[in-house]
Enzyme design. Structure first.
Site, mmCIF file in Angstrom:
data_model
loop_
_atom_site.group_PDB
_atom_site.id
_atom_site.type_symbol
_atom_site.label_atom_id
_atom_site.label_comp_id
_atom_site.label_asym_id
_atom_site.label_seq_id
_atom_site.Cartn_x
_atom_site.Cartn_y
_atom_site.Cartn_z
ATOM 1 N N GLU A 172 0.839 -1.197 0.000
ATOM 2 C CA GLU A 172 0.000 0.000 0.000
ATOM 3 C C GLU A 172 0.873 1.246 0.000
ATOM 4 O OE1 GLU A 172 0.810 1.538 2.942
ATOM 5 O OE2 GLU A 172 1.737 -0.337 3.594
ATOM 6 N N GLU A 315 4.609 -0.386 1.456
ATOM 7 C CA GLU A 315 4.737 -0.637 0.016
ATOM 8 C C GLU A 315 4.736 -2.120 -0.337
ATOM 9 O OE1 GLU A 315 8.110 1.272 -1.820
ATOM 10 O OE2 GLU A 315 7.755 3.165 -0.804
#
Length: 359
Positions: A172, A315
């Site tokens: 994310e 991430e």
């Protein structure tokens, strides 16, 4: 596909394949259980695939990118504009997860599911809205938007399975998303906002107090229903969290293993498990985030992480890093000789109840 149809499609992983994979591990010429959680992970993957032939040749990390209106409350160190910059850098390969993914032979798929401005070409775009509402003052999104994001994530998992991927990782990018994820965790686990809230990307003590207070206000204002995970996400969550929740459910429906990254990803996995308990069997924990609620969420899910390295970058970096460990485990599982191959006696399980220690 409706949410009800998606949930009905999820069945438990194969107990038979798990048992056969465990038997294969026990036949390999090494001390029993000596690769610990790595052996467990291979067994889990065999159960998920319904096949003892474990392959992880094609892998992809899906990075859901979205903005969160809660940044208006001063709960982040950086501004909302950073989300867009990093999202575009995911396309050009200039982020941390991209560097790790190159080393791990992993494709990176960035998804614009709710970034606050239009981005350059290269992302998969399913923009629900230009960021969520400020949860300290009202709901993050409508229920229809939450379902849209969730079902999109599920359909994406199914597409990636059709495209030939063997394993997925979750990631994310979104300034403010540790705040929304902490709010969802607080509701789903019945914990106070202070217990589940950390400093995110680096808040001061004053900033941390603002963050805790914002989450308290969000829960008080929105009154999310703990028995309805979609309501919880819609009222205090984020588009990235909703998309990841859907990815976990979709992966379970099409029987593909999916890696939990850090805290935010784990909260999405928890939401998926609350919607369908069998979905938890398709998710593997990769690392223990430094966020204070990370351990709580994984314990609630009954998961033990393979990596405890104090990571908290996001991430999908932890999930992708764990692919190297999984590759090593699969290599031993697939290629190593058995006790029969080398004609020596197999190790026997140790009976902890037998005998006593000498004085």
């Amino acid at each position: 596909m409706t949410l009800e149809q998606l949930l009905a499609a999820i069945q438990p992983p194969s107990a038979e394949a798990r048992s056969l994979a465990k038997r294969r591990w026990d036949s390999i010429a090494k001390p029993l259980g000596s690769l610990g959680l790595l052996e467990d992970a291979v067994v889990e993957i065999a159960g998920i695939r319904g096949n003892t032939q474990v392959r992880l040749d094609r892998r992809c990390v899906v990075v859901f990118c979205a903005d969160n209106g809660i940044v208006e409350e001063g709960v982040t160190q950086t501004g909302q504009e950073v989300t867009a910059v990093v999202s575009e850098n995911l396309v050009s390969g200039k982020t941390s997860v991209c560097a790790i993914a190159r080393a791990m032979r992993c494709d990176v798929l960035p998804v614009d599911i709710g970034v606050a401005r239009d981005l350059a070409d290269g992302l998969l775009v399913h923009k629900i809205a230009y960021g969520t509402g400020n949860i300290a003052r009202g709901p993050a999104m409508t229920r229809a938007q939450a379902l849209d994001a969730l079902l999109f994530g599920a359909s994406l998992a199914e597409k990636l399975k059709r495209d030939g991927y063997d394993i997925l990782a979750t990631g994310e990018m979104g300034i403010g998303n540790t705040t929304t994820s902490s709010a969802v965790a607080s509701v789903l686990m019945g914990r106070s906002s202070a217990e589940v809230t950390g400093r995110g990307a680096g808040l001061s003590a004053e900033g941390l107090m603002r963050k805790i207070d914002a989450i308290k206000r969000a829960i008080s204002v929105n009154r999310p229903d703990v028995n309805d995970p979609v309501d919880v996400i819609a009222k205090v969550g984020g588009f990235d969290l909703a998309g990841m929740t859907g990815l976990f459910l979709g992966a379970a429906a099409c029987k593909i293993p999916v890696l939990i990254d850090g805290f935010i990803s784990a909260v999405a996995a928890l939401a998926a498990a609350r919607l369908c308990p069998d979905a938890a069997g398709y998710a593997l924990a990769t690392h223990l985030s430094d966020e204070p609620a990370a351990r709580m969420v994984l314990e609630t899910l009954g998961k033990r992480p393979m990596i405890t390295a104090g990571m908290r970058l996001g991430e999908g970096t932890g999930a992708v890093a764990a692919l190297g460990l999984l590759d090593a485990a699969v290599a031993v599982y697939t290629d190593m000789s058995t006790f029969d191959d080398i004609a020596i006696d197999a190790y026997q399980p140790f009976d902890e109840t037998a005998g006593t220690l000498p004085c």
